[in-house]
Scaffold this active site. Structure first.
Site, PDB file in Angstrom:
ATOM      1  N   ASP A 161       0.929  -1.239   0.103  1.00 54.88           N
ATOM      2  CA  ASP A 161       0.043   0.096   0.116  1.00 54.88           C
ATOM      3  C   ASP A 161       0.957   1.419   0.052  1.00 54.88           C
ATOM      4  O   ASP A 161       2.202   0.908   0.123  1.00 54.88           O
ATOM      5  CB  ASP A 161      -0.926  -0.085   1.225  1.00 54.88           C
ATOM      6  CG  ASP A 161      -0.439   0.275   2.482  1.00 54.88           C
ATOM      7  OD1 ASP A 161       1.052   0.590   2.701  1.00 54.88           O
ATOM      8  OD2 ASP A 161      -1.025   0.382   3.467  1.00 54.88           O
TER       9      ASP A 161
ATOM     10  N   ASP B 177      -7.941  -7.104   2.206  1.00 59.07           N
ATOM     11  CA  ASP B 177      -6.832  -7.184   3.225  1.00 59.07           C
ATOM     12  C   ASP B 177      -7.575  -6.631   4.238  1.00 59.07           C
ATOM     13  O   ASP B 177      -8.531  -5.870   4.214  1.00 59.07           O
ATOM     14  CB  ASP B 177      -5.694  -6.351   2.593  1.00 59.07           C
ATOM     15  CG  ASP B 177      -5.947  -4.952   3.220  1.00 59.07           C
ATOM     16  OD1 ASP B 177      -6.674  -4.271   2.263  1.00 59.07           O
ATOM     17  OD2 ASP B 177      -5.175  -4.465   4.001  1.00 59.07           O
TER      18      ASP B 177
ATOM     19  N   CYS C 172     -11.753 -27.651  10.989  1.00 64.59           N
ATOM     20  CA  CYS C 172     -10.583 -26.896  10.300  1.00 64.59           C
ATOM     21  C   CYS C 172      -9.308 -27.646  10.077  1.00 64.59           C
ATOM     22  O   CYS C 172      -8.882 -28.255  11.087  1.00 64.59           O
ATOM     23  CB  CYS C 172     -10.367 -25.747  11.444  1.00 64.59           C
ATOM     24  SG  CYS C 172      -9.211 -24.664  10.986  1.00 64.59           S
TER      25      CYS C 172
ATOM     26  N   CYS D  37      -6.101 -26.274  10.216  1.00 64.32           N
ATOM     27  CA  CYS D  37      -5.148 -25.645  10.602  1.00 64.32           C
ATOM     28  C   CYS D  37      -4.248 -26.305  11.580  1.00 64.32           C
ATOM     29  O   CYS D  37      -4.711 -27.503  12.112  1.00 64.32           O
ATOM     30  CB  CYS D  37      -5.534 -24.289  10.914  1.00 64.32           C
ATOM     31  SG  CYS D  37      -5.881 -24.239  12.961  1.00 64.32           S
TER      32      CYS D  37
ATOM     33  N   CYS E 163      -5.850 -26.212  15.079  1.00 63.09           N
ATOM     34  CA  CYS E 163      -6.944 -27.142  15.264  1.00 63.09           C
ATOM     35  C   CYS E 163      -6.501 -28.788  15.339  1.00 63.09           C
ATOM     36  O   CYS E 163      -7.194 -29.543  15.899  1.00 63.09           O
ATOM     37  CB  CYS E 163      -7.959 -27.018  14.263  1.00 63.09           C
ATOM     38  SG  CYS E 163      -8.825 -25.352  14.855  1.00 63.09           S
TER      39      CYS E 163
ATOM     40  N   HIS F  76      -5.027 -20.360  13.042  1.00 68.86           N
ATOM     41  CA  HIS F  76      -6.597 -20.474  12.829  1.00 68.86           C
ATOM     42  C   HIS F  76      -7.146 -19.633  12.065  1.00 68.86           C
ATOM     43  O   HIS F  76      -7.935 -19.743  11.090  1.00 68.86           O
ATOM     44  CB  HIS F  76      -7.105 -20.700  14.039  1.00 68.86           C
ATOM     45  CG  HIS F  76      -8.713 -21.087  14.211  1.00 68.86           C
ATOM     46  ND1 HIS F  76      -9.259 -22.245  13.383  1.00 68.86           N
ATOM     47  CD2 HIS F  76      -9.806 -20.445  14.110  1.00 68.86           C
ATOM     48  CE1 HIS F  76     -10.487 -22.014  13.368  1.00 68.86           C
ATOM     49  NE2 HIS F  76     -10.766 -20.879  13.830  1.00 68.86           N
TER      50      HIS F  76
HETATM   51 ZN    ZN Z   1      -8.342 -24.232  13.107  1.00 70.56          ZN
END
Ligand code: ZN
Length: 375
Positions: A98, A269, A307, A309, A312, A338
């Site tokens: 930016d 964003d 999830c 990730c 998780c 996450h």
């Molecule tokens: Zn997660």
């Protein structure tokens, strides 16, 4: 396709759905990235509390750097000595910088025809950035996409202040467009106009006439309601070319993002997903969870079922809550991974839904979970 055939930057529309949502693909000299896209913000050369490898592993294809911060510390020339921001940070995929317009506005910059005058948050020193210098700095930093310097206005604002800001934004956009020299970088113009719908339309027409590689809608999520934000988006998008990507700056609330996607916005964003993670808030398809809550003390389940990730996969809600409550930095790292994974899954769902014609149902589902309030 409206894009110039010779351009190194092309926006390919793969599917559309009623209301104007687009499933697309942006082609650049670096490769391609899919849209709608959410871009995590790496303000000062890193996404806070996450490694570039982890960000790439989630699947992100574009991240942001902030010119304001990088020009002050370590300096654009230092970044350039590593080849580019890519070389400096180790991120191999697309990057966008930016121009610093939003940061200097939030720090109370003074504006003149010449440029924006502001104080460094690091040592209080006074700096002036002109639209031409914002281009030069971003060419040194060397991201794939650079943004023009604009004048952002906090809302609500009186119409005459918005008009004055718009006039400068337009003059500066013209100067930035004629200054740009790197052919391997795209340059995006920015539509302003506050909450004034006629000014939004006027701004979109003016900026579209300058023929940028993409178009941003700026100055939103700065104090207005969601309804006002969506009206300003509609008034802007109507006058932007179909064949170029559209980027809504700084908006990352899941419902607002999906509503903007439904209105033809392609890129987003926001610092919020990683910022609120460090404050103990988890973003899920069931809404926002306050992970410090006592109710999670003995909870052996993951932050969000299903999830993929790293948090998780290996950590319980009970452990995350404990780490947050004793101030362990690992907690912020786990929730950052996450929340960013949630944002990635959210745009993935939007992409599929545009193709399937089910975007309206996805919006309704996410809205009912998120607008019901946290926990
Ligand atoms: Zn997660």
């Amino acid at each position: 396709m409206a894009a110039v055939a010779a351009s190194k930057f092309q926006f390919e529309i793969l599917a559309t759905s009623t209301g104007g949502a687009r499933r697309g693909r942006v082609h650049t000299p670096r490769g391609t990235y899919e849209t709608p896209v959410f871009m995590p913000v790496g303000t000062r050369g890193t996404i806070k509390a996450a490694l570039v490898g982890q960000i790439a592993e989630i699947g992100f294809e574009v991240i942001l750097g902030n010119t304001y911060h990088l020009m002050l510390r370590p300096g654009a020339e230092v970044v350039a000595s590593f080849g580019s921001l890519h070389g400096f940070t180790g991120w191999k995929r697309h990057m966008l910088t930016d121009s610093g317009g939003f940061q200097v506005m939030s720090l109370g910059a003074e504006y003149s025809e010449q440029g924006a005058r502001f104080r460094s948050i690091y040592d209080g020193s006074v700096h002036t950035v002109t639209p031409e210098e914002a281009v030069a700095l971003q060419e040194l930093i060397g991201a794939d996409i650079q943004m023009v310097l604009d004048v952002c206005t906090m809302l609500p604002a009186p119409r005459d202040r918005v008009e004055r800001a718009l006039e400068l934004t337009h003059q500066w956009a013209k100067r930035a467009r004629s200054t740009k020299s790197r052919q391997d970088q795209a340059q995006f113009g920015i539509v302003q106009g506050g909450g004034e719908l006629d000014l939004r339309a006027e701004s979109a027409k003016f900026i579209a006439d300058l023929d940028f590689e993409g178009y941003a809608i700026g100055g939103l999520a700065v104090g207005e309601s969601r309804g006002e934000m969506l009206a300003a988006i509609e008034a802007s998008v109507e006058h932007l070319p179909e064949g170029k990507p559209r980027y809504l700056m700084g908006v990352g609330d899941p419902v607002g993002m999906l509503e903007a996607i439904a209105r033809g916005v392609d890129m987003f964003d926001c610092v919020a997903p990683s910022r609120i993670a460090r404050h103990g808030q988890a973003m899920t398809f069931g809404g926002k969870l306050h992970m410090k809550n006592l109710r999670y003390q003995r909870d052996e389940g993951p932050v969000e079922d299903g999830c993929p990730c790293a948090a998780c996969a290996g950590y319980s809600r009970g452990l995350v809550r404990h780490l947050l409550n004793v101030g362990e930095p690992t907690a912020g790292m786990l929730l950052t991974l996450h929340n960013l994974t949630f944002m990635y899954r959210l745009v993935q769902r939007a992409r599929t839904a545009i193709v399937d014609g089910t975007l309206g149902a996805v919006i309704a589902e996410v809205r009912s979970a998120w607008d019901a309030g946290p926990d």
